[in-house]
Design a protein around this motif. Structure first.
Motif, PDB file in Angstrom:
ATOM      1  N   GLY A 103       0.785  -1.223   0.000  1.00 53.87           N
ATOM      2  CA  GLY A 103       0.000   0.000   0.000  1.00 53.87           C
ATOM      3  C   GLY A 103       0.818   1.274   0.000  1.00 53.87           C
ATOM      4  N   LYS A 104       2.139   1.138  -0.040  1.00 53.09           N
ATOM      5  CA  LYS A 104       3.009   2.318  -0.039  1.00 53.09           C
ATOM      6  C   LYS A 104       2.718   3.176  -1.266  1.00 53.09           C
ATOM      7  CE  LYS A 104       7.918   3.524  -0.174  1.00 53.09           C
ATOM      8  NZ  LYS A 104       9.280   2.966  -0.192  1.00 53.09           N
ATOM      9  N   ARG A 105       2.637   4.477  -1.051  1.00 52.36           N
ATOM     10  CA  ARG A 105       2.419   5.399  -2.162  1.00 52.36           C
ATOM     11  C   ARG A 105       3.737   5.769  -2.815  1.00 52.36           C
ATOM     12  NH1 ARG A 105      -2.502   9.379  -0.823  1.00 52.36           N
ATOM     13  NH2 ARG A 105      -3.731   7.869   0.324  1.00 52.36           N
ATOM     14  N   ARG A 106       3.666   5.903  -4.099  1.00 50.46           N
ATOM     15  CA  ARG A 106       4.863   6.274  -4.858  1.00 50.46           C
ATOM     16  C   ARG A 106       5.163   7.739  -4.621  1.00 50.46           C
ATOM     17  NH1 ARG A 106       5.201   7.269 -11.028  1.00 50.46           N
ATOM     18  NH2 ARG A 106       7.333   7.968 -11.098  1.00 50.46           N
ATOM     19  N   GLY A 107       6.371   8.006  -4.199  1.00 50.45           N
ATOM     20  CA  GLY A 107       6.816   9.374  -3.986  1.00 50.45           C
ATOM     21  C   GLY A 107       7.583   9.868  -5.190  1.00 50.45           C
ATOM     22  N   PRO A 108       7.976  11.120  -5.141  1.00 46.38           N
ATOM     23  CA  PRO A 108       8.773  11.665  -6.251  1.00 46.38           C
ATOM     24  C   PRO A 108      10.084  10.881  -6.404  1.00 46.38           C
ATOM     25  CG  PRO A 108       8.199  13.380  -4.662  1.00 46.38           C
ATOM     26  CD  PRO A 108       7.765  12.077  -4.089  1.00 46.38           C
ATOM     27  N   PHE A 109      10.430  10.606  -7.623  1.00 51.94           N
ATOM     28  CA  PHE A 109      11.679   9.931  -7.982  1.00 51.94           C
ATOM     29  C   PHE A 109      11.738   8.474  -7.518  1.00 51.94           C
ATOM     30  CE2 PHE A 109      12.663  14.452  -7.190  1.00 51.94           C
ATOM     31  CZ  PHE A 109      12.824  14.832  -8.504  1.00 51.94           C
ATOM     32  N   GLN A 110      10.623   7.885  -7.128  1.00 53.88           N
ATOM     33  CA  GLN A 110      10.596   6.479  -6.775  1.00 53.88           C
ATOM     34  C   GLN A 110      10.007   5.696  -7.938  1.00 53.88           C
ATOM     35  OE1 GLN A 110       8.266   6.510  -3.145  1.00 53.88           O
ATOM     36  NE2 GLN A 110      10.107   6.116  -1.957  1.00 53.88           N
ATOM     37  N   SER A 111      10.547   4.519  -8.150  1.00 54.40           N
ATOM     38  CA  SER A 111      10.022   3.700  -9.232  1.00 54.40           C
ATOM     39  C   SER A 111       9.280   2.503  -8.660  1.00 54.40           C
ATOM     40  CB  SER A 111      11.152   3.226 -10.149  1.00 54.40           C
ATOM     41  OG  SER A 111      12.048   2.417  -9.423  1.00 54.40           O
ATOM     42  N   PHE A 112       8.306   2.058  -9.406  1.00 54.00           N
ATOM     43  CA  PHE A 112       7.533   0.877  -9.061  1.00 54.00           C
ATOM     44  C   PHE A 112       7.672  -0.118 -10.203  1.00 54.00           C
ATOM     45  CE2 PHE A 112       6.077   3.041  -5.566  1.00 54.00           C
ATOM     46  CZ  PHE A 112       4.912   2.573  -4.989  1.00 54.00           C
ATOM     47  N   ALA A 113       7.620  -1.398  -9.869  1.00 55.03           N
ATOM     48  CA  ALA A 113       7.635  -2.437 -10.892  1.00 55.03           C
ATOM     49  C   ALA A 113       6.206  -2.678 -11.344  1.00 55.03           C
ATOM     50  CB  ALA A 113       8.231  -3.719 -10.333  1.00 55.03           C
ATOM     51  N   ALA A 114       5.987  -2.675 -12.649  1.00 55.55           N
ATOM     52  CA  ALA A 114       4.675  -2.975 -13.214  1.00 55.55           C
ATOM     53  C   ALA A 114       4.724  -4.413 -13.722  1.00 55.55           C
ATOM     54  CB  ALA A 114       4.356  -2.016 -14.344  1.00 55.55           C
ATOM     55  N   ILE A 115       3.862  -5.261 -13.177  1.00 51.55           N
ATOM     56  CA  ILE A 115       3.855  -6.678 -13.521  1.00 51.55           C
ATOM     57  C   ILE A 115       2.525  -7.015 -14.176  1.00 51.55           C
ATOM     58  CG2 ILE A 115       3.980  -9.024 -12.602  1.00 51.55           C
ATOM     59  CD1 ILE A 115       5.625  -7.813 -10.270  1.00 51.55           C
ATOM     60  N   GLU A 116       2.606  -7.557 -15.390  1.00 52.72           N
ATOM     61  CA  GLU A 116       1.398  -7.960 -16.103  1.00 52.72           C
ATOM     62  C   GLU A 116       0.937  -9.315 -15.577  1.00 52.72           C
ATOM     63  OE1 GLU A 116      -0.553  -6.337 -18.228  1.00 52.72           O
ATOM     64  OE2 GLU A 116       0.752  -4.606 -17.990  1.00 52.72           O
ATOM     65  N   THR A 117      -0.336  -9.409 -15.263  1.00 51.37           N
ATOM     66  CA  THR A 117      -0.924 -10.656 -14.777  1.00 51.37           C
ATOM     67  C   THR A 117      -2.121 -11.007 -15.647  1.00 51.37           C
ATOM     68  OG1 THR A 117      -2.523  -9.661 -13.266  1.00 51.37           O
ATOM     69  CG2 THR A 117      -0.292  -9.968 -12.422  1.00 51.37           C
ATOM     70  N   LYS A 118      -2.715 -12.147 -15.388  1.00 52.93           N
ATOM     71  CA  LYS A 118      -3.915 -12.550 -16.118  1.00 52.93           C
ATOM     72  C   LYS A 118      -5.052 -11.568 -15.882  1.00 52.93           C
ATOM     73  CE  LYS A 118      -2.936 -17.477 -15.760  1.00 52.93           C
ATOM     74  NZ  LYS A 118      -3.376 -18.736 -15.156  1.00 52.93           N
ATOM     75  N   SER A 119      -5.079 -10.984 -14.689  1.00 53.44           N
ATOM     76  CA  SER A 119      -6.166 -10.081 -14.307  1.00 53.44           C
ATOM     77  C   SER A 119      -5.873  -8.616 -14.611  1.00 53.44           C
ATOM     78  CB  SER A 119      -6.437 -10.214 -12.809  1.00 53.44           C
ATOM     79  OG  SER A 119      -6.687 -11.537 -12.459  1.00 53.44           O
ATOM     80  N   GLY A 120      -4.706  -8.324 -15.115  1.00 51.49           N
ATOM     81  CA  GLY A 120      -4.313  -6.942 -15.368  1.00 51.49           C
ATOM     82  C   GLY A 120      -2.967  -6.661 -14.724  1.00 51.49           C
ATOM     83  N   GLN A 121      -2.624  -5.430 -14.637  1.00 50.78           N
ATOM     84  CA  GLN A 121      -1.321  -5.030 -14.122  1.00 50.78           C
ATOM     85  C   GLN A 121      -1.360  -4.810 -12.613  1.00 50.78           C
ATOM     86  OE1 GLN A 121       0.977  -1.959 -16.242  1.00 50.78           O
ATOM     87  NE2 GLN A 121       0.990  -0.835 -14.315  1.00 50.78           N
ATOM     88  N   ILE A 122      -0.290  -5.254 -11.926  1.00 49.46           N
ATOM     89  CA  ILE A 122      -0.104  -4.892 -10.530  1.00 49.46           C
ATOM     90  C   ILE A 122       1.165  -4.069 -10.436  1.00 49.46           C
ATOM     91  CG2 ILE A 122      -1.327  -6.898  -9.600  1.00 49.46           C
ATOM     92  CD1 ILE A 122       1.466  -8.042  -8.825  1.00 49.46           C
ATOM     93  N   ASN A 123       1.246  -3.261  -9.400  1.00 52.71           N
ATOM     94  CA  ASN A 123       2.414  -2.421  -9.169  1.00 52.71           C
ATOM     95  C   ASN A 123       3.014  -2.779  -7.820  1.00 52.71           C
ATOM     96  OD1 ASN A 123       2.123  -0.590 -11.514  1.00 52.71           O
ATOM     97  ND2 ASN A 123       0.191  -0.122 -10.508  1.00 52.71           N
ATOM     98  N   LEU A 124       4.343  -2.966  -7.803  1.00 56.88           N
ATOM     99  CA  LEU A 124       5.042  -3.272  -6.569  1.00 56.88           C
ATOM    100  C   LEU A 124       6.117  -2.232  -6.314  1.00 56.88           C
ATOM    101  CD1 LEU A 124       5.624  -7.145  -6.845  1.00 56.88           C
ATOM    102  CD2 LEU A 124       3.800  -5.943  -5.640  1.00 56.88           C
ATOM    103  N   CYS A 125       6.200  -1.779  -5.060  1.00 55.88           N
ATOM    104  CA  CYS A 125       7.275  -0.857  -4.697  1.00 55.88           C
ATOM    105  C   CYS A 125       8.593  -1.620  -4.767  1.00 55.88           C
ATOM    106  CB  CYS A 125       7.037  -0.273  -3.305  1.00 55.88           C
ATOM    107  SG  CYS A 125       7.211  -1.454  -1.941  1.00 55.88           S
TER     108      CYS A 125
END
Length: 96
Positions: free
Chosen positions: A8-30
């Motif tokens: 549930g961490k919010r993305r701050g300025p200059f932080q990157s998140f991993a975007a992972i494609e799944t069967k149900s759509g994309q998830i984002n991980l810090c």
């Protein structure tokens, strides 16, 4: 604002998140949650069952109100790693 689907961490300025494609759509991980998932995968790859379990427990501790898509992805991810673990009961690292 982008949030990690695991912790549930919010993305701050200059932080990157991993975007992972799944069967149900994309998830984002810090980066922290993504690193733990990679550590789990790499531990299985190199036959380190203890490191796999430790990383899995650490990832589970980070889960704060995870999304349904994340839980579906994690179940599939862990299942595939468990199959690899069962296929290599001697925990031998693969020869490269």
């Amino acid at each position: 604002m982008m949030r990690c689907d695991c912790c549930g961490k919010r993305r701050g300025p200059f932080q990157s998140f991993a975007a992972i494609e799944t069967k149900s759509g994309q998830i984002n991980l810090c980066s922290d949650c993504n690193d733990l998932a990679y550590k789990m995968r790499d531990a299985i790859r190199y036959g380190e069952e203890d490191a796999y379990r430790e990383s899995g427990e650490a990832l589970a501790r980070r889960e704060k109100n995870p999304t349904e898509h994340y839980l579906e992805w994690k179940a599939e991810f862990v299942s595939s790693l468990e199959k690899k673990l069962a296929a290599n009961p001697d925990n031998e690292a693969p020869e490269d």
